[in-house]
Structure formats: structure tokens, C-alpha cells
Scaffold this active site. Structure first.
Site, short mmCIF file in Angstrom:
data_model
loop_
_atom_site.label_atom_id
_atom_site.label_comp_id
_atom_site.label_asym_id
_atom_site.label_seq_id
_atom_site.Cartn_x
_atom_site.Cartn_y
_atom_site.Cartn_z
N ARG A 68 0.58 -1.30 0.02
CA ARG A 68 0.08 0.00 0.12
C ARG A 68 0.97 1.19 -0.18
O ARG A 68 0.27 2.23 -0.43
CB ARG A 68 -0.94 -0.01 1.27
CG ARG A 68 -2.43 -1.22 0.99
CD ARG A 68 -3.03 -1.26 1.97
NE ARG A 68 -2.37 -1.80 3.27
CZ ARG A 68 -2.20 -3.10 3.78
NH1 ARG A 68 -2.76 -4.09 2.91
NH2 ARG A 68 -1.71 -3.36 4.80
N GLU A 105 5.55 -10.92 14.04
CA GLU A 105 5.21 -11.58 15.23
C GLU A 105 5.46 -12.90 15.20
O GLU A 105 5.62 -13.80 16.21
CB GLU A 105 3.73 -11.08 15.69
CG GLU A 105 3.12 -11.56 16.86
CD GLU A 105 1.79 -10.98 17.15
OE1 GLU A 105 1.05 -11.44 18.04
OE2 GLU A 105 1.10 -10.25 16.26
#
Length: 185
Positions: A68, A105
């Protein structure tokens, strides 16, 4: 008496929150409504362009983070009349690249940049849609610096301060500019 216009509040009204995506408990901040409405999209781009037209913050290259960051970064670069370079996910660029791996993560990811994307001394604006943990932007910064460029500022539409990314980026010495903060993730 009317309330003064706030670009932050205006953009916040047009960002969709999708609960429990991509995982339970996550509040996904979806920027696609900002892009779908031509007036909102123009105001979003104008907010960045106005900031980076000033001589002290003016880049000579805009680097956008996959994916994006490409959308916002390419339009900002066009409006500023400077070049645009994509910082891509591993395996997407056809020419000789430099790589930077960073922790996620659940695992790690790698981003790449063409070795001729920037020149030593280039002043680069590094842009993405959102700052969460800051890993992608930090990896992009390190890539650009490997090639001798100076990242003058990191920019994003949304900051999720609770996830600590913006704080980590600032502590690393990267000035950061975001338009909307959302508490919670």
C-alpha cells in the site's frame, strides 16, 4: 461557530475498522475507503505533498513499502516531481538487489531494493500506509542506508501507537510523520 477542519479527523471518518481480522482480537484499519472516494484521496495526498514541499523536508526520491506504500508513495512522488522506488517483498524484483530481513510476530520477512534504486546522498521519504510494530519501515530504512541514501523522514497514514512501532522508529533516529492515530490494535 464552526469547528476548524482537521485532516486527521476527516481521514479517520473514512478509515474502515474490520474487527477480528486477520485474527481474533485484531481491529484491522482498512484504508481502501480513503482511496475509493476521489475527494478523500485528493485530500490525503495533499496532506503529504504540502508537508514535503517545504525545502527542509523535500526529498529527491520517495520510497514506498510493499504494497500500500506504493499507492500513496507513487502519487506523492508524482506530485512532488521526484522519482519513486519500490521496496518490495523478497523475490519480486528482477534486477540485482540488496535485502533486509526483519522479525514479525510469527517469524520473519525479507524486503528488497534494486541496487541502483537510489544514489549515495539521495534524500529519501519512506512511506507506507500504517505503522504497527515498525519492522517493515525499519527494514526499508536500513536498505536505503546500505545504498548511501539518507532517509529524511518516515511517513504513514495511520499509526497504531500501542504496538510500539512509532516509538521504536523514533528511538532509532527516524523522524516520523503520521496523519491519524488509532488506539488499540
Amino acid at each position: 461557530m464552526s469547528t476548524p477542519f482537521s485532516i486527521s479527523n476527516y481521514l479517520r471518518e473514512h478509515i474502515r475498522t474490520v474487527p477480528d481480522w486477520p485474527a481474533p482480537g485484531v481491529q484491522f484499519r482498512d484504508i481502501t475507503p480513503l482511496l475509493q472516494d476521489p475527494e478523500v484521496f485528493r485530500r490525503l495526498i495533499k496532506a503529504f505533498v504540502d508537508r514535503y514541499q517545504s525545502p527542509e523536508l523535500r526529498p529527491n526520491v520517495v520510497a514506498g513499502l510493499d504494497a500500500r506504500g506504493f499507492i500513496i508513495g507513487a502519487v506523492v512522488a508524482y506530485e512532488l516531481k521526484v522519482g519513486f522506488v519500490p521496496v518490495r517483498k523478497k523475490g519480486k524484483l528482477p534486477f540485482t538487489t540488496v535485502q533486509e530481513t526483519y522479525e514479525l510476530e510469527y517469524g520473519s520477512a525479507t524486503v528488497e531494493l534494486h541496487t541502483d534504486a537510489v544514489k549515495p546522498g539521495d534524500r529519501v521519504l519512506l512511506i507506507d500506509d500504517l505503522i504497527a510494530t515498525g519492522g517493515t519501515m525499519m527494514a526499508g530504512k536500513r536498505l536505503l542506508e546500505k545504498l548511501g541514501a539518507t532517509v529524511i523522514e518516515g511517513a504513514a497514514i495511520v499509526d497504531l501507537p500501542e504496538l510500539g512501532g512509532s516509538q521504536r522508529l523514533k528511538e532509532s533516529g527516524l523522524p516520523l510523520h503520521t496523519l491519524v492515530d488509532f488506539e488499540g490494535h
